[in-house]
Design an enzyme around this catalytic site. Structure first.
Site, PDB file in Angstrom:
ATOM      1  N   ASP A  29       0.855  -1.184   0.000  1.00  0.00           N
ATOM      2  CA  ASP A  29       0.000   0.000   0.000  1.00  0.00           C
ATOM      3  C   ASP A  29       0.896   1.241   0.000  1.00  0.00           C
ATOM      4  O   ASP A  29       1.831   1.337   0.809  1.00  0.00           O
ATOM      5  CB  ASP A  29      -0.906  -0.008   1.227  1.00  0.00           C
ATOM      6  CG  ASP A  29      -1.988   1.067   1.132  1.00  0.00           C
ATOM      7  OD1 ASP A  29      -3.082   0.744   0.657  1.00  0.00           O
ATOM      8  OD2 ASP A  29      -1.711   2.217   1.511  1.00  0.00           O
ATOM      9  N   ASN A  39      -1.709  13.052  -3.549  1.00  0.00           N
ATOM     10  CA  ASN A  39      -2.658  13.389  -4.611  1.00  0.00           C
ATOM     11  C   ASN A  39      -3.185  14.809  -4.436  1.00  0.00           C
ATOM     12  O   ASN A  39      -3.283  15.584  -5.393  1.00  0.00           O
ATOM     13  CB  ASN A  39      -3.826  12.393  -4.591  1.00  0.00           C
ATOM     14  CG  ASN A  39      -3.996  11.657  -5.904  1.00  0.00           C
ATOM     15  OD1 ASN A  39      -3.335  11.961  -6.889  1.00  0.00           O
ATOM     16  ND2 ASN A  39      -4.885  10.698  -5.918  1.00  0.00           N
ATOM     17  N   ASP A  58      -1.178   9.510 -10.541  1.00  0.00           N
ATOM     18  CA  ASP A  58      -1.191   8.453 -11.560  1.00  0.00           C
ATOM     19  C   ASP A  58       0.225   8.005 -11.895  1.00  0.00           C
ATOM     20  O   ASP A  58       0.486   6.807 -12.084  1.00  0.00           O
ATOM     21  CB  ASP A  58      -1.891   8.953 -12.822  1.00  0.00           C
ATOM     22  CG  ASP A  58      -3.399   9.097 -12.636  1.00  0.00           C
ATOM     23  OD1 ASP A  58      -3.922   8.607 -11.610  1.00  0.00           O
ATOM     24  OD2 ASP A  58      -4.040   9.706 -13.509  1.00  0.00           O
ATOM     25  N   GLU A  95      -4.635   2.433  -4.235  1.00  0.00           N
ATOM     26  CA  GLU A  95      -3.173   2.456  -4.120  1.00  0.00           C
ATOM     27  C   GLU A  95      -2.674   1.174  -3.477  1.00  0.00           C
ATOM     28  O   GLU A  95      -1.586   1.116  -2.916  1.00  0.00           O
ATOM     29  CB  GLU A  95      -2.706   3.668  -3.303  1.00  0.00           C
ATOM     30  CG  GLU A  95      -3.139   3.686  -1.863  1.00  0.00           C
ATOM     31  CD  GLU A  95      -4.478   4.369  -1.639  1.00  0.00           C
ATOM     32  OE1 GLU A  95      -4.761   4.713  -0.492  1.00  0.00           O
ATOM     33  OE2 GLU A  95      -5.248   4.554  -2.605  1.00  0.00           O
TER      34      GLU A  95
END
Length: 398
Positions: free
Chosen positions: A260, A268, A277, A303
Site C-alpha cells: 500500500d 494526490n 497516476d 493504491e
C-alpha cells in the site's frame, strides 16, 4: 452456365469474397495489420486467376507473366500474414529467394526457352517451397493452440499439394506443349479445386484466429488495470485462485505480498491526480519487474497492490518485499518535485495447508495494517496459521 466458365470464375469469386471479408475485419481492427495483408493477398490472387483466362492488350504471354506475378505477391502476403499473426519474424529473405527463383525460371521458360511444362513446375515448386517455409516457421508455435496446429498442417498439405500433385499430374498427363485445351486439362482442374479448398480452409482458420484474438483482447481488457498495466482485482483473484490450486496439487509453498502506497491521498491532494497516476504507474512497473514471469501481480485497489509468489516461503517473500520497498523509497518519480520521497508498506503471509485466497489475503492485510499503524515504509509478516485460533503479533522487520 458453361462448366469451364464456372470453374474459371470459382477461384476469383472466392478470393474476392475473402479479400472483402478480411478488409472489413481490418477496418474494425486497425491494430492488427496482418488482416490488411490478408485482404491484399486474396484480392491480388483474384486478379491473378482472372488473368489466366482474360488476355490484356499486351499479349498472351506477358499477361501470363503478370498473372503469375499476382500469384507471387498474393502467396508472399498470405505467408507473411500467417507468420506475423503467430508472433514469428517474417522470413523476407527466404521468401524473396524462393519466389524470385520461381519468377526467374518462369520468365526463362516463357521467353528464352518456351516450355509450358517447365513453367508449371517452376511456379508450383516455388509455391510449394513457400508453403513449407511457413510450416517451418509455425512448427515452434504449433502447440500454442488448435488454430496454430491446424495452420501448420494446412501449410504442410499446401506444400505437398504443390509438389506431389503437380509431379503426379505432369507425369501422368504431361508434358503440356501449349495452352490449347490446357484449361480443360486434369492439371488445371485439380489445381483450381485444391486451391479453392485450401484457400477456404486457411481463410476459415484465420477468421477463427482473428475472432480468438478479439476475445483474448476483450478478456485482457476486463482483467487488466489500464493505469498500472497490472491485473485488476478480478483478474488477480481469478489468476491467483488457479495458481493456488496448482501449487496445492504439487505441494508447492506460496506466499502473498500486499503493498500500500504511504500517504497517497495527501500526495494526490498536494501534487494533483496526474502526479498520483505517475506514482501508481511507477510503483507498478517496479513491482512487475520484481515479480517477473513467475509471480502474479495486480492492483487490487486505489493504491493497494498484491503479488502472489509460488515456490516462495515466508523468508523469500520477506526479502522480495524488502527489495521492492528499498528500491522504491530510494528512487524518484518523474513529475514530482526533487527530493519528494514516496514510500510503501507491505504485509506478507505464507499459505497454510490448502488455505484459500480470501483468508490468505485477510492475514496479509492484517500484517499490512500493522505496518501502516507502526510508522509505514516497512514490511510486516503474518505468523498466524489458519488452522489455529491463536494469532501472534506479526514480526517487525528492520
Amino acid at each position: 452456365m458453361d462448366t469451364d466458365l464456372f470453374i474459371a470464375l470459382l477461384n476469383p469469386t472466392i478470393a474476392l469474397a475473402l479479400g472483402a471479408a478480411f478488409s472489413m475485419l481490418w477496418f474494425h481492427q486497425r491494430h492488427r495489420p496482418y488482416l490488411a495483408v490478408l485482404a491484399i493477398s486474396y484480392s491480388v490472387s483474384a486478379a491473378g486467376f482472372l488473368l489466366q483466362y482474360f488476355t490484356l492488350p499486351i499479349g498472351m504471354m506477358p499477361t501470363k507473366l503478370v498473372s503469375n506475378v499476382c500469384f507471387t505477391i498474393a502467396g508472399c502476403c498470405l505467408a507473411g500474414a500467417i507468420v506475423a499473426r503467430n508472433g514469428r519474424q517474417v522470413p523476407y529473405l527466404a521468401m524473396s529467394a524462393l519466389m524470385g527463383s520461381g519468377l526467374s525460371a518462369l520468365m526463362w521458360f516463357t521467353f528464352a526457352a518456351p516450355d509450358l511444362t517447365w513453367r508449371i513446375l517452376s511456379m508450383n515448386f516455388a509455391f510449394g517451397g513457400l508453403a513449407l517455409l511457413v510450416a517451418a516457421e509455425l512448427r515452434p508455435v504449433r502447440r500454442n493452440g488448435p488454430i496454430e496446429n491446424i495452420l501448420f498442417i494446412l501449410s504442410l498439405l499446401s506444400g505437398l499439394n504443390f509438389f506431389v500433385r503437380t509431379l503426379v499430374v505432369v507425369i501422368l498427363h504431361g508434358p503440356f506443349t501449349s495452352y490449347d485445351g490446357f484449361y480443360a486439362s486434369t492439371y488445371w482442374t485439380t489445381a483450381l479445386l485444391t486451391h479453392a479448398l485450401l484457400s477456404l480452409l486457411i481463410a476459415l482458420c484465420l477468421f477463427t484466429a482473428a475472432a480468438l484474438d478479439v476475445m483474448k483482447a476483450l478478456k485482457t481488457e476486463t482483467h487488466t488495470d489500464p493505469l498500472s498495466g497490472l491485473l485488476n482485482r478480478r483478474g488477480f483473484e481469478e489468476r491467483a485462485t488457479v495458481l493456488l490450486e496448482r501449487c496445492a496439487a504439487a505441494k508447492f509453498p506460496v506466499t502473498l505480498v500486499l503493498a500500500d502506497l504511504d500517504h497517497f491521498k495527501a500526495l494526490n491532494d498536494l501534487h494533483g491526480h496526474a502526479a498520483g497516476d505517475r506514482v501508481i504507474a511507477d510503483f507498478a512497473a517496479k513491482l512487475r519487474l520484481a515479480a517477473g514471469a513467475r509471480g502474479v501481480a495486480g492492483r487490487i485497489g486505489g493504491e493497494e497492490f498484491a503479488v502472489l509468489l509460488p515456490l516462495s516461503d515466508l523468508g523469500a517473500a520477506r526479502l522480495f518485499a524488502e527489495a521492492v520497498r528499498t528500491l522504491y523509497s530510494a528512487g524518484s518519480v518523474d513529475g514530482l518535485p526533487p527530493g519528494t520521497k514516496v514510500t510503501a508498506s507491505f504485509g506478507v503471509a505464507a499459505r497454510s495447508g490448502e488455505e484459500a485466497l480470501q483468508p490468505l489475503m485477510r492475514r496479509a492485510d492484517e500484517a499490512l495494517y500493522i505496518a501502516k499503524r507502526n510508522g509505514r515504509d516497512s514490511v510486516r509478516l503474518s505468523l498466524e496459521r489458519s488452522e489455529t485460533m491463536f494469532t501472534p503479533e506479526p514480526l517487525r522487520i528492520g
